[in-house]
Design an enzyme around this catalytic site. Structure first.
Site, mmCIF file in Angstrom:
data_model
loop_
_atom_site.group_PDB
_atom_site.id
_atom_site.type_symbol
_atom_site.label_atom_id
_atom_site.label_comp_id
_atom_site.label_asym_id
_atom_site.label_seq_id
_atom_site.Cartn_x
_atom_site.Cartn_y
_atom_site.Cartn_z
ATOM 1 N N SER B 145 0.846 -1.189 0.000
ATOM 2 C CA SER B 145 0.000 0.000 0.000
ATOM 3 C C SER B 145 0.879 1.235 0.000
ATOM 4 O O SER B 145 2.010 1.199 0.496
ATOM 5 C CB SER B 145 -0.874 0.010 1.258
ATOM 6 O OG SER B 145 -1.483 1.278 1.412
ATOM 7 N N TYR B 158 -0.850 0.471 10.906
ATOM 8 C CA TYR B 158 -1.113 -0.170 9.616
ATOM 9 C C TYR B 158 0.008 0.174 8.639
ATOM 10 O O TYR B 158 0.564 -0.700 7.966
ATOM 11 C CB TYR B 158 -2.467 0.317 9.075
ATOM 12 C CG TYR B 158 -2.783 -0.154 7.661
ATOM 13 C CD1 TYR B 158 -3.234 -1.450 7.425
ATOM 14 C CD2 TYR B 158 -2.639 0.708 6.567
ATOM 15 C CE1 TYR B 158 -3.530 -1.886 6.126
ATOM 16 C CE2 TYR B 158 -2.934 0.283 5.272
ATOM 17 C CZ TYR B 158 -3.374 -1.007 5.061
ATOM 18 O OH TYR B 158 -3.657 -1.419 3.801
HETATM 19 N N1 LIG Z 1 -8.817 -0.962 0.187
HETATM 20 C C1 LIG Z 1 -7.790 -0.145 0.146
HETATM 21 O O1 LIG Z 1 -7.937 1.070 0.108
HETATM 22 C C2 LIG Z 1 -6.404 -0.686 0.090
HETATM 23 C C3 LIG Z 1 -5.373 0.180 -0.272
HETATM 24 C C4 LIG Z 1 -4.069 -0.296 -0.331
HETATM 25 C C5 LIG Z 1 -3.812 -1.618 -0.005
HETATM 26 N N2 LIG Z 1 -4.824 -2.443 0.365
HETATM 27 C C6 LIG Z 1 -4.482 -3.821 0.714
HETATM 28 O O2 LIG Z 1 -5.047 -4.692 -0.226
HETATM 29 C C7 LIG Z 1 -5.344 -5.939 0.402
HETATM 30 C C8 LIG Z 1 -6.783 -6.331 0.098
HETATM 31 O O3 LIG Z 1 -7.657 -5.397 0.680
HETATM 32 P P1 LIG Z 1 -9.161 -5.195 0.214
HETATM 33 O O4 LIG Z 1 -9.324 -3.783 -0.147
HETATM 34 O O5 LIG Z 1 -9.517 -6.214 -0.780
HETATM 35 O O6 LIG Z 1 -9.935 -5.413 1.560
HETATM 36 P P2 LIG Z 1 -10.821 -6.647 2.051
HETATM 37 O O7 LIG Z 1 -11.865 -6.946 1.068
HETATM 38 O O8 LIG Z 1 -11.207 -6.288 3.429
HETATM 39 O O9 LIG Z 1 -9.792 -7.823 2.072
HETATM 40 C C9 LIG Z 1 -8.938 -8.129 3.121
HETATM 41 C C10 LIG Z 1 -9.086 -9.591 3.378
HETATM 42 O O10 LIG Z 1 -8.134 -10.032 4.317
HETATM 43 C C11 LIG Z 1 -8.724 -11.078 5.028
HETATM 44 N N3 LIG Z 1 -8.082 -11.336 6.295
HETATM 45 C C12 LIG Z 1 -7.924 -10.480 7.327
HETATM 46 N N4 LIG Z 1 -7.283 -11.124 8.324
HETATM 47 C C13 LIG Z 1 -7.044 -12.377 7.923
HETATM 48 C C14 LIG Z 1 -6.443 -13.514 8.514
HETATM 49 N N5 LIG Z 1 -5.930 -13.471 9.738
HETATM 50 N N6 LIG Z 1 -6.385 -14.650 7.805
HETATM 51 C C15 LIG Z 1 -6.888 -14.714 6.567
HETATM 52 N N7 LIG Z 1 -7.495 -13.686 5.955
HETATM 53 C C16 LIG Z 1 -7.564 -12.513 6.642
HETATM 54 C C17 LIG Z 1 -10.136 -10.654 5.235
HETATM 55 O O11 LIG Z 1 -10.913 -11.802 5.462
HETATM 56 P P3 LIG Z 1 -12.406 -11.724 6.035
HETATM 57 O O12 LIG Z 1 -13.239 -11.480 4.838
HETATM 58 O O13 LIG Z 1 -12.607 -13.061 6.632
HETATM 59 O O14 LIG Z 1 -12.430 -10.591 7.012
HETATM 60 C C18 LIG Z 1 -10.442 -9.951 3.935
HETATM 61 O O15 LIG Z 1 -11.098 -10.822 3.037
HETATM 62 C C19 LIG Z 1 -5.021 -5.761 1.854
HETATM 63 O O16 LIG Z 1 -3.729 -6.263 2.116
HETATM 64 C C20 LIG Z 1 -5.025 -4.261 2.036
HETATM 65 O O17 LIG Z 1 -4.195 -3.880 3.095
HETATM 66 C C21 LIG Z 1 -6.125 -2.012 0.409
#
Ligand SMILES: NC(=O)c1ccc[n+]([C@@H]2O[C@H](COP(=O)([O-])OP(=O)(O)OC[C@H]3O[C@@H](n4cnc5c(N)ncnc54)[C@H](OP(=O)(O)O)[C@@H]3O)[C@@H](O)[C@H]2O)c1
Ligand SMILES: Cc1cc2nc3c(=O)[nH]c(=O)nc-3n(C[C@H](O)[C@H](O)[C@H](O)COP(=O)(O)OP(=O)(O)OC[C@H]3O[C@@H](n4cnc5c(N)ncnc54)[C@H](O)[C@@H]3O)c2cc1C
Lengths: 461, 253
Positions: B145, B158
């Site tokens: 990120s 974070y």
């Molecule tokens: N959205 C943004 O603005 C953004 C920006 C930059 C980077 N990112 C990064 O991109 C990645 C994906 O994010 P996203 O936007 O797609 O959000 P998301 O839909 O919330 O995805 C994150 C996923 O991580 C899973 N997770 C959390 N803890 C876990 C654990 N202990 N074991 C296994 N799975 C776990 C969650 O599972 P559950 O469904 O079971 O909770 C969720 O499905 C993340 O690494 C995030 O930090 C996001």
């Protein structure tokens, strides 16, 4: 014994490398080296002129045999040559041509080993008359997975022989071959060239006239569209007789010494220098270079191996490499052939001259590629937009027409598509598995296309 | 095996419910694809998304995967390889954003978030790398990120976990490159997804599909890093070099 060295290896198209241990071995050491292979297995590698992932084995062992003129024994009475599996066709030609013999089948490059020629059951411009390389092999000495060697041929262990011809190194390592050569009076070729403005004219001429020539091949400009679709140059001929040579050439009729004139340096810019504009310019110039009809006497190099004049030309495609696409469709499926050519031309992909020829009858090898019909081969830069899905579409057109693809060129198709084209795969697998129950021999292509039973590979990977 | 165009036959998503991760997987699916494995901490949630990924030619497997359980990562990868063969493409998309205020009041919650975002990435990343080494090929996509590029006081726990993850992924990529494997570090800005639901979008916000398209394009071009949107690379190029006193006062939320 040579040391193991981990290296990223790829095919001639330089598309999807994988890393493995590469080892150059003598025949004396080879069984011991192969016995040390990990569960990722071992595979023979020749000169790496297959375009895709046929000659790589990620995480495993790649064995290079090597070979020199000292491994070539010609029987001048029968024209059968005994030659090491790692010897190149280049070395072989330099020994046999001056003595009045030629290889029975020649691919578009001399930089191919005997092992590679058998394993891919390669074809040349004479397939419609002489068949493929395997048809001219008298016997092979094969290193088997258990470390033993076996002599196989069309008359002895025929099943194993034909599984090895076209078997892509997956039945064992070809240590040596006895190959029947073709007698020639001169080292020149008498060639007739005709130019064709469109596909119909070309197909008619080839269908009507090819049988009068030992060698026949045409080059199609795939960039031309509309009424010029399929514009092409057809070149046909045979080895020149003494009487075809002028007085000067007749003085030394078997002279042979092909040279590489230039080589492409390693530092080509990432996207390569072959794009639609440069290729279109080249194709145009090339087409105009030929008069409507021409007869000439050419050297073996110019007629059979024009690309060998430029070393490492695959670098022109840049870091992302290129794919070669080659298929055959049966005679009577000219609509499918036209459909493929139209789609390629419409796609705007920067394809260099495509090669079209007619195949005659195939041989008994279950995985041999040639079968009666039209075969088209072309190069396209891998980075071309939409190419992956275009080729999946073309696969369907080819398979629906009852055609198939060439393993030595393939780098993209799927296990399901491969099976449609090669209904005898299971028969081949049964023979292969009996020879190699522990799944020693493996390649990236075998994993991708599931040529070798996956259940066992998987549990050991 | 990946084919000449980098089309994968076997794809694994770690963090199987991640919106961005699923978008990347969908963009990776091609006629060459045979199996997709979703590694989810909740199998029930996984089963629901699995149905949206499966097709006539693609089988989807949902397997338990907890990023916070480092000891389970190697067995997870081994089982995956035993069942489906070589790992062609792995997408690491698990992560928790959390609230800085919660972290401030309960340091254990903060440590848990870091365990998932960073520690879990290290143990699962190394297990994947071991298999890549064994098979001599493979691509790993790591969702980092921009938050890790210059850490903000508003979400520095974070941000620091992503900074660690990013550095780890770069090092892993450099180690694996000579072995024929590729690691792509993806640095998105604000993405509209479950993670950011209800939050006020930051400038240059984007969507999971855009992130996915850019990711696949970068992969095929053999890149090691991709910013989404691309402008952020230049924005953060400047942010990086701002003096702390200036950076601290910027109204970035
Ligand atoms: N959205 C943004 O603005 C953004 C920006 C930059 C980077 N990112 C990064 O991109 C990645 C994906 O994010 P996203 O936007 O797609 O959000 P998301 O839909 O919330 O995805 C994150 C996923 O991580 C899973 N997770 C959390 N803890 C876990 C654990 N202990 N074991 C296994 N799975 C776990 C969650 O599972 P559950 O469904 O079971 O909770 C969720 O499905 C993340 O690494 C995030 O930090 C996001
Ligand atoms: C410019 C160019 C033109 C070409 N023209 C033609 C053509 O006209 N017709 C045609 O049919 N092909 C053609 N080819 C393809 C080429 O002939 C085949 O790919 C051939 O197999 C390459 O031989 P190689 O020695 O480089 O083998 P590699 O590419 O190294 O290996 C190819 C396969 O052979 C196996 N193999 C190699 N050595 C052995 C051995 N000793 N024992 C067992 N298995 C072995 C490998 O395991 C692998 O599966 C052309 C290729 C190029 C680059």
């Amino acid at each position: 014994m040579a040391v193991l060295m981990r290296r990223a290896m790829s095919g001639w198209g330089r598309t999807n490398p994988s890393s493995c241990e590469v080892i150059d071995v003598d025949r004396a050491d080879i069984a011991a080296v192969v016995a040390q292979a990990s569960s990722r297995g071992a595979l023979a590698r020749g000169l790496g002129r297959s375009y895709g992932d046929s000659a790589q084995n990620g995480g495993g062992l790649l064995v290079r045999l090597g070979g020199t003129a000292a491994d070539i024994f010609l029987d001048p009475d029968t024209g059968v040559v005994r030659v090491g599996g790692g010897v190149s066709l280049d070395d072989l030609l330099r020994v046999v041509v001056p003595r009045g013999w030629f290889i029975p089948v020649s691919p578009g490059t001399r930089s191919v080993t005997i092992g590679g020629a058998v394993a891919s059951d390669i074809h040349g411009k004479n397939h419609h008359v002489d068949g493929s390389f395997g048809n001219h092999v008298v016997s092979l000495t094969l290193l088997l997975a258990d470390g033993s060697t076996m002599v196989v041929g069309p008359q002895q262990h025929a099943e194993i022989f034909w599984a090895t011809v076209g078997g892509m190194g997956l039945t064992g390592i070809i240590l040596e071959a006895n190959v029947r050569l073709l007698a020639i009076e001169t080292s020149r070729c008498a060639v007739e060239t005709t130019r064709h403005d469109n596909l119909d004219s070309l197909l008619t001429e080839m269908s009507d006239g090819d049988e009068h020539y030992r060698y026949s091949v045409s080059w199609i400009d795939l960039i031309a569209k509309g009424r010029h679709l399929g514009r092409s140059v057809l070149s046909r001929g045979d080895h020149a007789k003494l009487s075809d040579l002028d007085a000067r050439a007749a003085g030394d009729p078997l002279r042979y010494g092909p040279r590489q004139r230039i080589s492409v340096p390693p530092l080509v810019p990432t996207p390569g220098v072959l794009n639609h504009a440069s290729v279109a310019l080249f194709n145009e110039g090339w087409f105009r270079h030929y008069p409507a009809r021409r007869a000439s006497v050419e050297g073996i190099g110019a007629f059979f191996h024009p690309l060998d004049g430029v070393g490492a030309w695959n670098r022109l495609y840049g870091r992302l490499g290129f794919v070669q696409y080659q298929f055959v469709v049966p005679f009577g499926e000219e609509t499918a052939l036209r459909d493929v050519i139209e789609r390629l031309s419409a796609s705007g992909a920067a394809s260099f001259l495509a090669v079209l020829k007619r195949f005659g009858v195939g041989n008994p090898a279950p995985l041999s590629f040639p079968s009666p019909g039209w075969t088209l081969a072309l190069d396209i830069p891998a980075r071309s937009k939409g190419l992956a899905s275009l080729l999946h579409d073309l696969d369907r057109v080819v398979l629906d027409a009852g055609g198939r693809h060439y393993l030595a060129k393939d780098s993209h198709t799927t296990p399901a598509a491969f099976r449609r084209g090669y209904p005898r795969l299971a028969e081949w697998q049964t023979i292969r598995d009996r020879l190699d129950p522990g799944r020693l021999w493996c390649s990236d292509q075998a994993r991708r296309l599931e040529l070798v039973d996956q259940a066992i590979i998987r549990s050991s990977s | 095996m990946n084919n000449a165009f980098g089309e994968a036959q076997h794809i694994v998503l770690l963090g199987g419910n991640s919106e961005i991760g699923l978008a990347v997987v969908r963009a990776l699916i091609s006629p060459a694809t045979q199996t997709v494995t979703l590694g989810c901490r909740s199998l029930d949630k996984g089963a629901i998304v699995a149905a949206t990924v499966a097709s006539d030619t693609v089988t989807v497997d949902v397997v338990h995967f907890d990023a916070a359980d480092s000891a389970g990562h190697q067995p997870f990868i081994d089982a995956e390889v035993a069942k489906h063969g070589d790992l062609d493409a792995v997408v690491m998309a698990f992560g928790v954003l959390g609230e800085q205020s919660d972290f401030d009041s309960d340091p254990v919650v903060a440590a848990d978030a870091v365990t998932t975002n960073y520690v879990g990435a290290v143990s699962s990343g190394l297990a994947v790398a071991k298999q890549f080494r064994r098979q001599g090929h493979g691509v790993l996509v790591v969702l980092s990120s921009v938050a890790g590029e210059r850490v903000r006081s508003a979400n520095f726990v974070y941000g620091s976990s992503k900074a660690g993850l990013d550095a780890f992924a770069q090092g892993l990529g450099d180690t694996l490159a000579p072995l024929g494997a590729q690691v792509l570090v993806v640095r998105p800005g604000f993405v509209h997804s479950a993670m950011t639901k209800g939050m006020k979008p930051a400038p240059f916000s984007t969507t999971p599909d855009v992130v996915a398209a850019r990711t696949v394009k970068a992969l095929r071009a053999g890149k090691h890093t991709v910013w989404v949107p691309g402008t952020l690379r230049f924005v953060f190029g400047i942010f990086r070099h701002l003096p702390r006193a200036v950076w601290r006062r910027l109204p970035l939320g």
